[in-house]
Design an enzyme around this catalytic site. Structure first.
Site, PDB file in Angstrom:
ATOM      1  N   ASN A  36       1.025  -1.124   0.137  1.00 53.05           N
ATOM      2  CA  ASN A  36       0.018   0.112   0.148  1.00 53.05           C
ATOM      3  C   ASN A  36       0.828   1.350  -0.070  1.00 53.05           C
ATOM      4  O   ASN A  36       1.482   1.666   1.052  1.00 53.05           O
ATOM      5  CB  ASN A  36      -0.918  -0.060   1.308  1.00 53.05           C
ATOM      6  N   TRP A  37       1.146   1.735  -1.129  1.00 58.30           N
ATOM      7  CA  TRP A  37       1.937   2.858  -1.369  1.00 58.30           C
ATOM      8  C   TRP A  37       1.430   4.120  -0.514  1.00 58.30           C
ATOM      9  O   TRP A  37       2.224   5.291  -0.473  1.00 58.30           O
ATOM     10  CB  TRP A  37       2.321   3.235  -2.787  1.00 58.30           C
ATOM     11  N   LYS A  38       0.179   4.240  -0.745  1.00 55.20           N
ATOM     12  CA  LYS A  38      -0.572   5.203  -0.036  1.00 55.20           C
ATOM     13  C   LYS A  38      -0.200   6.725  -0.867  1.00 55.20           C
ATOM     14  O   LYS A  38      -0.013   6.483  -2.218  1.00 55.20           O
ATOM     15  CB  LYS A  38       0.091   5.572   1.345  1.00 55.20           C
TER      16      LYS A  38
ATOM     17  N   SER B 140       2.565  -2.023  10.554  1.00 54.44           N
ATOM     18  CA  SER B 140       4.111  -2.170  10.858  1.00 54.44           C
ATOM     19  C   SER B 140       4.505  -3.586  10.484  1.00 54.44           C
ATOM     20  O   SER B 140       5.567  -4.017  11.319  1.00 54.44           O
ATOM     21  CB  SER B 140       4.613  -1.842  12.324  1.00 54.44           C
TER      22      SER B 140
ATOM     23  N   HIS C  88      -9.734   1.470   4.215  1.00 54.03           N
ATOM     24  CA  HIS C  88      -8.544   1.518   4.901  1.00 54.03           C
ATOM     25  C   HIS C  88      -8.835   2.531   5.992  1.00 54.03           C
ATOM     26  O   HIS C  88      -9.639   3.564   5.791  1.00 54.03           O
ATOM     27  CB  HIS C  88      -7.349   1.928   4.148  1.00 54.03           C
TER      28      HIS C  88
ATOM     29  N   GLY D 183       1.739   2.334  10.667  1.00 53.75           N
ATOM     30  CA  GLY D 183       2.748   3.413  10.722  1.00 53.75           C
ATOM     31  C   GLY D 183       3.226   3.829  11.953  1.00 53.75           C
ATOM     32  O   GLY D 183       3.915   4.941  11.971  1.00 53.75           O
TER      33      GLY D 183
ATOM     34  N   GLY E 281       2.533  -0.839   4.554  1.00 56.46           N
ATOM     35  CA  GLY E 281       2.681   0.366   4.059  1.00 56.46           C
ATOM     36  C   GLY E 281       4.107   1.061   3.818  1.00 56.46           C
ATOM     37  O   GLY E 281       4.851   0.551   2.895  1.00 56.46           O
ATOM     38  N   GLY E 282       4.733   1.507   5.007  1.00 54.65           N
ATOM     39  CA  GLY E 282       5.996   1.964   4.997  1.00 54.65           C
ATOM     40  C   GLY E 282       7.194   1.131   4.166  1.00 54.65           C
ATOM     41  O   GLY E 282       7.723   1.469   3.383  1.00 54.65           O
TER      42      GLY E 282
ATOM     43  N   GLU F 231      -7.302   5.011   7.138  1.00 50.56           N
ATOM     44  CA  GLU F 231      -7.063   6.125   6.907  1.00 50.56           C
ATOM     45  C   GLU F 231      -8.280   6.882   6.174  1.00 50.56           C
ATOM     46  O   GLU F 231      -8.684   8.104   6.328  1.00 50.56           O
ATOM     47  CB  GLU F 231      -5.987   6.330   6.240  1.00 50.56           C
TER      48      GLU F 231
ATOM     49  N   GLU G 285      -6.244  -4.639  10.197  1.00 54.00           N
ATOM     50  CA  GLU G 285      -5.064  -3.705  10.753  1.00 54.00           C
ATOM     51  C   GLU G 285      -5.377  -3.194  11.766  1.00 54.00           C
ATOM     52  O   GLU G 285      -6.344  -2.063  11.927  1.00 54.00           O
ATOM     53  CB  GLU G 285      -4.822  -2.785   9.198  1.00 54.00           C
TER      54      GLU G 285
END
Ligand code: PGA
Length: 253
Positions: free
Chosen positions: A9-11, A215, A97, A175, A236-237, A99, A169
């Site tokens: 997930n590059w966001k 994470s 998601h 994150g 993600g990250g 977010e 999640e």
């Protein structure tokens, strides 16, 4: 065996050029996938066509949008419909998601509509669920997450439900560098599977891929993915660093 998935997930990160390089670096790495394993790149809308053409020669790689509209078409400036995604051969879409739930006020009801739109278009939703820290501290995370599934997914017949990918999640782990322990992840994944078994059947529950997100890193993926009810991760990250995501892919069961 259930599908084991490493989903990136590059966001809202990376330029087009940096995204293209990242894909090149990952796709040129020496990675051997089995037929039950899949890698999915969740990229920003303007990169979907490029990413799809990058993975087009690769059997076990696919591309995902990060969101779609709950409406079919019309005067919704700035929105992207599933028909648009379908018309450029996108196979997956991340739905709900945390977010999006938090910053764009997406409710379980809106997400049910988004899931419907995806399935109508033959796009597989990667449906995200998970509790905030306050709910985890109160110990009511199971009921909270079950309610998310109930309000967004349980209207689906079994054959459609089976094609949805679930991503659990915990919001407090996204994150933050704070991963759920393998015990916490396995416990929730097993619980979610029991909820599907009760609502549908044990056979259906056993076929649904449930990913863990929050994470996931190169150095903990193997342990997390090793849990019997964890079928990979939504990352993600660590998914925007080639070397890290390659290690994560290689950690799939
Ligand atoms: P993270 O993000 O891996 O950076 O915690 C996961 C996600 O939000 O999907």
């Amino acid at each position: 065996m259930r599908k084991q998935i490493a989903a990136a997930n590059w966001k809202m990160n990376l330029t087009y050029q940096a995204g293209e390089k990242l894909l090149d670096d990952i796709l040129s790495a020496d990675i051997h996938l089995a037929s039950h394993q899949q890698v999915i790149f969740g990229v920003p809308f303007p990169y979907l066509i490029m990413a799809n053409s990058e993975v087009s020669e690769e059997a076990y790689y696919a591309v995902s949008a990060q969101n779609c509209s709950d409406k079919k078409a019309g005067a919704y400036t700035g929105e992207v419909s599933v028909e648009m995604l379908q018309s450029i051969n996108i196979q997956y879409c991340i739905i709900g998601h945390s977010e999006r739930r938090e910053y764009f006020n997406e409710s379980n009801q809106t997400l049910a509509e988004k899931v419907n739109r995806c399935l109508e278009a033959g796009i597989t939703p990667i449906f995200c669920c998970g509790e905030p820290l306050s709910i985890r501290e109160a110990g009511t995370q199971n009921d909270f997450v079950a309610q998310q599934l109930k309000e967004s997914l349980f209207h689906l017949p079994a054959d459609q439900l089976k094609s949805v990918v679930i991503a659990y999640e915990p919001i407090w782990a996204i994150g933050t560098g704070k991963t759920a322990t393998t015990e916490q992840a396995q416990e929730m994944h097993a619980y979610l599977r029991s909820v599907f078994a009760k609502q549908y059947s044990p056979v259906v529950a056993n076929e649904v891929s449930i990913l863990y997100g929050g994470s996931v890193k190169a150095n903990n993926a193997k342990e997390i993915f090793g849990c019997p009810d964890v079928d990979g991760g939504l990352v993600g990250g660590a998914s925007i660093i080639a070397a890290d995501f390659i290690k994560i892919i290689q950690s799939l069961k």
